[in-house]
Design an enzyme around this catalytic site. Structure first.
Site, PDB file in Angstrom:
ATOM      1  N   HIS A 125     -24.736  -9.579  32.614  1.00 24.14           N
ATOM      2  CA  HIS A 125     -25.200  -8.292  33.114  1.00 24.14           C
ATOM      3  C   HIS A 125     -24.042  -7.310  33.077  1.00 24.14           C
ATOM      4  O   HIS A 125     -22.860  -7.707  33.122  1.00 24.14           O
ATOM      5  CB  HIS A 125     -25.675  -8.421  34.566  1.00 24.14           C
ATOM      6  CG  HIS A 125     -27.017  -9.082  34.719  1.00 24.14           C
ATOM      7  ND1 HIS A 125     -28.129  -8.707  33.991  1.00 24.14           N
ATOM      8  CD2 HIS A 125     -27.437 -10.082  35.550  1.00 24.14           C
ATOM      9  CE1 HIS A 125     -29.169  -9.455  34.353  1.00 24.14           C
ATOM     10  NE2 HIS A 125     -28.776 -10.292  35.290  1.00 24.14           N
ATOM     11  N   CYS A 167     -25.648  -4.520  29.484  1.00 29.21           N
ATOM     12  CA  CYS A 167     -25.964  -3.106  29.662  1.00 29.21           C
ATOM     13  C   CYS A 167     -24.688  -2.331  29.951  1.00 29.21           C
ATOM     14  O   CYS A 167     -23.722  -2.850  30.503  1.00 29.21           O
ATOM     15  CB  CYS A 167     -26.947  -2.922  30.813  1.00 29.21           C
ATOM     16  SG  CYS A 167     -28.654  -3.314  30.386  1.00 29.21           S
TER      17      CYS A 167
END
Length: 291
Positions: A125, A167
């Site tokens: 992440h 991301c």
């Protein structure tokens, strides 16, 4: 494939991933100028006995964040491709921050004198300029600091290649319609010289700054899967930046999100981003044991 709501997280998930666009035609590159490039010092040295170390830092589970479904597909595909490319592959799953730093420091202290290069591939992440270990976030620069300049003397002058699937923010790329008719002689070999601390580093991010990255819960992430396809197809003959341009093209043209029940995240696109501080061309000629 039936669609289900995409998980809104810092590594964006989508159920459908392939766009039924026409396949992008790509001609394979040849190495007709390789010998000239080597003679003039335009290529990195690939005469070492070993290709080098490849470190895969894979995060599927987190202490407080959502599970990255489909991430194992990325990890396993990357292991296969990097092994085929003759790297010594080391895989680390779900590490806490202190463990992660320890692993990077350990590899930086190793003797890379007989290696051509280093690869570090991270799947996790992320958000603006940060990545996540199992237990906490950390600055992206942590990945590089152990291998830059005097921190890793035996990698000085050798390419250090980082690939980051995460991301980089929360913005979506809606895409835009494209209409077209058709788809010197000085030598430093015998002299000591100074190079910048950040020289010979390349970082390829899965998305542009501030934007989400998409991951299919079954098929894996768009970026890692595209990267592995292009590496497997072209590593023996294509220069790295040319190959990575093909990766960007594949992600940009062949993928879009398929979440028809949500106008907010349906039909979104993704654009990888390359930051290159390389000073020479990067090739991966087959080592003797595979010839």
């Amino acid at each position: 494939m039936s669609s289900s709501p995409a998980e809104h997280s810092t590594d964006h998930v989508v159920d459908g991933n392939r766009v039924p666009n026409e396949a992008v035609q790509r001609a394979q590159s040849t190495r007709s100028t390789q010998n000239a490039n080597v003679a003039s010092g335009e290529e990195y040295d690939t005469s070492n006995p070993r290709r080098g170390t490849a470190i895969i830092i894979h995060h599927e589970n987190f202490q407080l964040m959502s599970k990255r479904e489909g991430s194992r597909r990325d990890r396993d595909t990357a292991i296969t491709v990097l092994t085929n490319m003759q790297f010594d592959v080391h895989v680390y799953d779900d590490m806490q921050y202190e463990e992660l730093c320890g692993v990077l420091e350990q590899h930086a202290k190793e003797d890379h004198s007989d290696s051509d290069c280093l690869v570090v591939m991270v799947m996790t992440h992320g958000d603006d300029d940060v990545l996540y270990a199992y237990d906490r976030m950390y600055q992206v620069d942590v990945l590089f600091q152990f291998f830059m300049g005097d921190s890793c003397p035996t990698l000085l002058g050798k390419p250090k290649l980082f690939f980051v699937q995460a991301c980089r923010g929360t913005a979506y790329d809606k895409g835009v319609q494209l209409y077209c008719a058709n788809l010197d002689n000085d030598s430093f070999e015998s002299h000591k010289y100074v190079i910048p601390t950040t020289a010979d580093l390349l970082v390829m991010y899965s998305s542009y700054d501030g934007h989400v990255s998409w991951r299919n819960p079954i098929g894996g992430s768009w970026f890692i899967q595209a990267l592995c396809v292009e590496l497997e197809t072209s590593w023996r003959h294509m220069e790295l930046l040319q190959l990575l341009t093909a990766v960007s093209r594949r992600v940009a043209y062949d993928y879009q999100s398929n979440v028809p029940q949500s106008d907010t995240i349906n039909a979104m696109k993704q654009m990888p981003s390359i930051v290159s501080m390389l000073t020479k061309l990067v090739y991966f000629p087959v080592k003797k044991e595979l010839q």
